[in-house]
Design a protein around this motif. Structure first.
Motif, PDB file in Angstrom:
ATOM      1  N   ASP A 105       0.782   5.323   0.514  1.00  0.00           N
ATOM      2  CA  ASP A 105       0.009   6.453   1.036  1.00  0.00           C
ATOM      3  C   ASP A 105       0.690   7.751   0.620  1.00  0.00           C
ATOM      4  OD1 ASP A 105      -1.527   8.266   2.379  1.00  0.00           O
ATOM      5  OD2 ASP A 105      -1.159   7.426   4.375  1.00  0.00           O
ATOM      6  N   TYR A 151      -3.135   4.094  -2.227  1.00  0.00           N
ATOM      7  CA  TYR A 151      -3.094   3.208  -3.387  1.00  0.00           C
ATOM      8  C   TYR A 151      -2.714   1.791  -2.969  1.00  0.00           C
ATOM      9  CZ  TYR A 151      -3.191   7.468  -6.163  1.00  0.00           C
ATOM     10  OH  TYR A 151      -3.558   8.660  -6.731  1.00  0.00           O
ATOM     11  N   THR A 152      -3.274   0.807  -3.669  1.00  0.00           N
ATOM     12  CA  THR A 152      -2.974  -0.603  -3.430  1.00  0.00           C
ATOM     13  C   THR A 152      -2.302  -1.182  -4.663  1.00  0.00           C
ATOM     14  OG1 THR A 152      -4.872  -0.816  -1.966  1.00  0.00           O
ATOM     15  CG2 THR A 152      -3.987  -2.847  -2.872  1.00  0.00           C
ATOM     16  N   ASP A 160     -11.068   4.387  -6.015  1.00  0.00           N
ATOM     17  CA  ASP A 160     -11.483   4.032  -7.382  1.00  0.00           C
ATOM     18  C   ASP A 160     -11.518   2.525  -7.620  1.00  0.00           C
ATOM     19  OD1 ASP A 160     -11.693   6.701  -8.075  1.00  0.00           O
ATOM     20  OD2 ASP A 160      -9.601   6.823  -8.737  1.00  0.00           O
ATOM     21  N   LYS A 161     -11.245   1.770  -6.588  1.00  0.00           N
ATOM     22  CA  LYS A 161     -11.114   0.310  -6.715  1.00  0.00           C
ATOM     23  C   LYS A 161     -12.353  -0.350  -7.319  1.00  0.00           C
ATOM     24  CE  LYS A 161     -10.747  -1.868  -2.830  1.00  0.00           C
ATOM     25  NZ  LYS A 161     -10.237  -2.462  -1.585  1.00  0.00           N
ATOM     26  N   GLN A 216       0.850  -1.190   0.000  1.00  0.00           N
ATOM     27  CA  GLN A 216       0.000   0.000   0.000  1.00  0.00           C
ATOM     28  C   GLN A 216       0.884   1.237   0.000  1.00  0.00           C
ATOM     29  OE1 GLN A 216      -3.165   0.020   2.993  1.00  0.00           O
ATOM     30  NE2 GLN A 216      -4.479  -0.357   1.237  1.00  0.00           N
ATOM     31  N   ASN A 275      -5.569   9.759  -1.022  1.00  0.00           N
ATOM     32  CA  ASN A 275      -4.563   9.257  -1.964  1.00  0.00           C
ATOM     33  C   ASN A 275      -3.853   8.037  -1.396  1.00  0.00           C
ATOM     34  OD1 ASN A 275      -4.623  11.202  -4.285  1.00  0.00           O
ATOM     35  ND2 ASN A 275      -4.444  12.611  -2.559  1.00  0.00           N
ATOM     36  N   TYR A 324      -0.378   0.706  -9.361  1.00  0.00           N
ATOM     37  CA  TYR A 324      -1.164   0.885  -8.144  1.00  0.00           C
ATOM     38  C   TYR A 324      -2.550   1.408  -8.515  1.00  0.00           C
ATOM     39  CZ  TYR A 324       2.920   0.455  -5.054  1.00  0.00           C
ATOM     40  OH  TYR A 324       4.011  -0.006  -4.350  1.00  0.00           O
ATOM     41  N   ILE A 325      -3.552   1.038  -7.718  1.00  0.00           N
ATOM     42  CA  ILE A 325      -4.923   1.520  -7.923  1.00  0.00           C
ATOM     43  C   ILE A 325      -5.344   2.286  -6.670  1.00  0.00           C
ATOM     44  CG2 ILE A 325      -7.330   0.820  -8.197  1.00  0.00           C
ATOM     45  CD1 ILE A 325      -6.340  -1.561  -9.808  1.00  0.00           C
ATOM     46  N   ARG A 326      -5.891   3.477  -6.893  1.00  0.00           N
ATOM     47  CA  ARG A 326      -6.373   4.280  -5.768  1.00  0.00           C
ATOM     48  C   ARG A 326      -7.537   3.557  -5.107  1.00  0.00           C
ATOM     49  NH1 ARG A 326      -8.015  10.049  -7.328  1.00  0.00           N
ATOM     50  NH2 ARG A 326      -5.776  10.359  -7.399  1.00  0.00           N
ATOM     51  N   GLU A 327      -7.481   3.467  -3.779  1.00  0.00           N
ATOM     52  CA  GLU A 327      -8.515   2.751  -3.015  1.00  0.00           C
ATOM     53  C   GLU A 327      -9.920   3.262  -3.332  1.00  0.00           C
ATOM     54  OE1 GLU A 327      -8.794   0.191  -0.557  1.00  0.00           O
ATOM     55  OE2 GLU A 327      -6.885  -0.369  -1.442  1.00  0.00           O
ATOM     56  N   HIS A 373      -1.444  -3.442  -7.573  1.00  0.00           N
ATOM     57  CA  HIS A 373      -2.223  -4.342  -8.415  1.00  0.00           C
ATOM     58  C   HIS A 373      -1.325  -5.248  -9.245  1.00  0.00           C
ATOM     59  CE1 HIS A 373      -4.295  -5.201 -12.314  1.00  0.00           C
ATOM     60  NE2 HIS A 373      -5.238  -5.581 -11.495  1.00  0.00           N
TER      61      HIS A 373
END
Length: 196
Positions: free
Chosen positions: A20, A41-42, A127-128, A18, A39, A122-125, A44
Motif C-alpha cells: 500500500d 499493489y498485489t 489495473d488488475k 500487498q 495505489n 507488483y500489479i496495481r489493484e 504477482h
C-alpha cells in the motif's frame, strides 16, 4: 587504475503480498504521482537468484491469475508451489538447521542462504483486470507460435523415440581394409520382440 569490489548482499528482507503506497499520507509516492488513483499493489512474481556474485542461476515464482496458487518456473520445468515456498523461503538471510542431537551440542548450525529474491513484480489493484487478461493464440506473435509448435513436435518425437528404444539395438562394427583407415560404422538393427 581503480579496482571495484563486487558484493552480493544476502541479508534477510521480507516483502508483503500487498503493498500500500498510499499509507502514511503517500510518503512512498513520487511528488508527481497521481493521487486520485488507489495505489494498492498485489504481488504477482518473485524473481530469484541462486548463487554468488560471479555466477548462479535464475528462476521465478509467478501467480498467473493472482490466485493463491504459485508456480515455479525453472528453465523448462514448471511446478506448483505454496506461498511459503514462493515468499518466505526467498527472504534471504540465515537459515538454522534443527539439531540432530540436542544433548550433544547446544549451538544451532546457521548458514547463509544463497537463494534470494532478485526482483519483485507488483500489479496495481485498479489495473488488475486490464493486465491479467486471457491470452488467445491470436495474441501470440507468429514467430513464437512457430517456435512453440516446433518445440512441441521435437518433444513428441523424442518421447516416441524413447518409447520405442527397446525395439532397437545399436551394433558397432569395424570394417577392415588393407589400409585400415576406414571409420567405425554404426548399424541400427531391429531387435526381435520379446512378447509372445
Amino acid at each position: 587504475m581503480k579496482n571495484y569490489l563486487h558484493l552480493q548482499i544476502n541479508d534477510r528482507y521480507e516483502f508483503p503480498l500487498q503493498l500500500d503506497l498510499d499509507r502514511d499520507n503517500g510518503k512512498y509516492l513520487s511528488p508527481d504521482a497521481d493521487r486520485s488513483i488507489r495505489n494498492l499493489y498485489t504481488l504477482h512474481s518473485v524473481l530469484v537468484h541462486s548463487g554468488g556474485v560471479h555466477g548462479g542461476h535464475y528462476y521465478a515464482f509467478i501467480r498467473p491469475t493472482l490466485s493463491d496458487q504459485w508456480y515455479k518456473f525453472d528453465d523448462e520445468r514448471v511446478t506448483k508451489e505454496d506461498t511459503k515456498k514462493a515468499l518466505e523461503e526467498q527472504y534471504g538471510g540465515e537459515e538454522e538447521l534443527p539439531q540432530i542431537n540436542p544433548g550433544f551440542n547446544n549451538t544451532p548450525f546457521k548458514f547463509t542462504k544463497y537463494s534470494n529474491t532478485y526482483m519483485l513484480v507488483y500489479i496495481r489493484e485498479s489495473d488488475k483486470e486490464k493486465i491479467m487478461c486471457n491470452v488467445d493464440e491470436k495474441d501470440i506473435a507468429d514467430h513464437l507460435r512457430i517456435r512453440l509448435k516446433k518445440e512441441q513436435e521435437e518433444k513428441e518425437h523424442k518421447k516416441k523415440e524413447k518409447a520405442e528404444a527397446h525395439l532397437y539395438t545399436i551394433i558397432k562394427t569395424h570394417m577392415r581394409t588393407q589400409d585400415d583407415d576406414l571409420p567405425e560404422c554404426l548399424m541400427l538393427v531391429e531387435a526381435p520382440s520379446c512378447t509372445p
